[in-house]
Design an enzyme around this catalytic site. Structure first.
Site, short mmCIF file in Angstrom:
data_model
loop_
_atom_site.label_atom_id
_atom_site.label_comp_id
_atom_site.label_asym_id
_atom_site.label_seq_id
_atom_site.Cartn_x
_atom_site.Cartn_y
_atom_site.Cartn_z
N GLY A 1 -7.43 -8.60 -5.86
CA GLY A 1 -6.18 -8.50 -6.43
C GLY A 1 -5.53 -9.79 -5.94
N GLY B 1 0.84 -1.07 -0.04
CA GLY B 1 0.05 0.11 0.03
C GLY B 1 0.67 1.26 0.01
CG ASP C 1 -3.10 -7.08 10.38
OD1 ASP C 1 -2.54 -7.11 11.81
OD2 ASP C 1 -2.33 -6.81 9.35
CG HIS D 1 -0.61 -2.81 9.80
ND1 HIS D 1 -0.97 -1.46 9.20
CD2 HIS D 1 -0.32 -3.44 8.84
CE1 HIS D 1 -1.05 -1.51 7.88
NE2 HIS D 1 -0.40 -2.71 7.44
O1 LIG Z 1 0.18 -2.87 5.01
C1 LIG Z 1 1.53 -3.23 4.60
C2 LIG Z 1 1.75 -2.88 3.14
O2 LIG Z 1 1.11 -2.15 2.44
O3 LIG Z 1 2.77 -3.36 2.88
#
Ligand SMILES: O=CC(=O)O
Length: 379
Positions: A213, A135, A321, A345
């Site tokens: 995805g 992300g 998460d 997370h």
């Molecule tokens: O949340 C983790 C990422 O986007 O790598």
């Protein structure tokens, strides 16, 4: 010879697709390894030549914005570049802005804002950036694009780790792990009741993906071993027909996803279109027995509305998460709920995945510096 019936033909084609896809999946690590080997072979030669013409020192200066970026990525960069590394954890912005001055490349190893302030501090010679994440909602992408700086990120290598965790959350939330653990802590173990802590079945369920995805598909692949009935998904674009066939998946609109899913898994990027879409209106359209899983970004969910939906048992439970904000305060009301399983997370947090992420990020940076296409460009 009798003509093959259309059912038999469909079954045969489907099984061929599944076989081909499973071969492709098993080849993926090899393909990544070959790409990496190709980079290893080509980039040093190119840069050695550049070093020669520069006569002394390494060709490029690269800033690594986090002291804990795995050594695999650092070693790759070191072959060709002088490394400057931010030492503070959590990152001290002033240190980052000081160290970024004059560098050619950046391996952005955290989720602090990558914006005009940082790009201005770096200066116009900056030619290559890679994040170490899938992300990139913390990156001002239009600003990076406007300056024509190649930007990479690290999707794909984290799909399996995140998918494993999503399945863990799905089981934990549907089978009331958190509530059960609290019962033990509070000396309320009552299994003499037959209907104690009953959960939701995964078998024969409909699993709805908001975003389908690589990560969504990796989750669906794992869940296919749990005898689920069908997969629904909501995305902007339809996925390939072969993928739909492999997972028995059907594209539906958001309202249908909400109304028909027993489990809803959020696996989409955070964008202005996805921010806050899981709100009270959405929760009111979900089954009362529904379980919500979020392994994407906290802000896709309106967390106050989620709290109300869980507290009032409007939906069954949630496994998260990701939260809004991160870190979540230890006094956040979400943590008081029995039916919310909340993790800090850690979707991609395995040793191997982190090492792979640093490797891909380093190759992205090196390729950007060499003027070559990145392994995983972000735009
Ligand atoms: O949340 C983790 C990422 O986007 O790598």
């Amino acid at each position: 010879m009798p003509l093959e019936s259309s059912v038999a033909r469909n079954t045969r084609l489907r099984s061929q697709h599944v076989k081909m896809r499973s071969i492709a999946n098993s080849l993926l690590p090899l393909i990544v390894a070959l790409l990496i080997a190709d980079c290893n072979a080509s980039l040093p030669r190119r840069n050695q030549n550049q070093n020669r013409t520069m006569s002394a020192g390494k060709a490029f200066k690269v800033l690594v914005t986090h002291p804990e970026v795995p050594q695999e990525g650092i070693d790759l960069l070191k072959e060709n570049c002088e490394i400057i590394q931010v030492q503070s954890v959590p990152t001290n912005r002033a240190e980052l802005l000081e160290k970024i001055r004059g560098v050619d490349g950046v391996l952005w190893g955290g989720h602090q804002p990558l914006n005009a302030e940082a790009l201005d501090a770096a200066g116009p010679q900056l030619k290559s950036i890679s994040t170490m994440s899938a992300g990139i909602d913390y990156v001002d992408v239009p600003e990076v694009k406007r300056r024509k700086i190649p930007l990479g990120h690290t999707p794909t290598v984290l799909n399996t780790a995140v998918a494993d965790l999503a399945v863990g959350l799905l089981i934990a939330a549907s089978r009331r792990f958190h509530e059960g653990r609290k019962k033990i802590d509070n000396d309320q173990w009552e299994n003499y009741h037959l209907n104690w802590l009953l959960g939701q079945d995964i078998r024969d369920s409909t699993v709805g993906f908001y975003g389908f995805g690589g990560i969504g598909q990796a989750i669906a692949k794992r869940l296919s071993g749990f005898d689920i009935d069908k997969v629904l998904y909501t995305t902007r674009r339809r996925v390939h027909k072969e993928i739909e066939e492999e997972f028995n998946a059907k594209k539906v609109d958001f309202d249908t996803l909400l109304a028909e899913s027993d489990f809803i898994v959020i696996a989409s990027p955070l964008t202005k279109d996805t921010q806050g879409v899981f709100n009270a209106t959405a929760f009111n359209k979900m089954k009362q027995t529904a379980v919500l899983i979020n392994i994407a970004r906290g802000k896709i969910v309106n967390q106050d509305d989620l709290y109300e939906a869980l507290k009032s048992n409007r939906i069954f439970s949630a496994g998260l998460d990701v939260t809004d904000p991160e870190p979540l305060s230890p006094t956040d009301k979400l943590l008081t709920l029995d039916n919310a399983v909340v993790l800090p997370h850690i979707g991609s947090a395995t040793k191997r995945t982190r090492a792979d992420m640093s490797t891909i990020a380093a190759h992205n940076v090196l390729r950007g510096l060499a003027g070559e296409p990145m392994l995983s460009p972000a735009y």
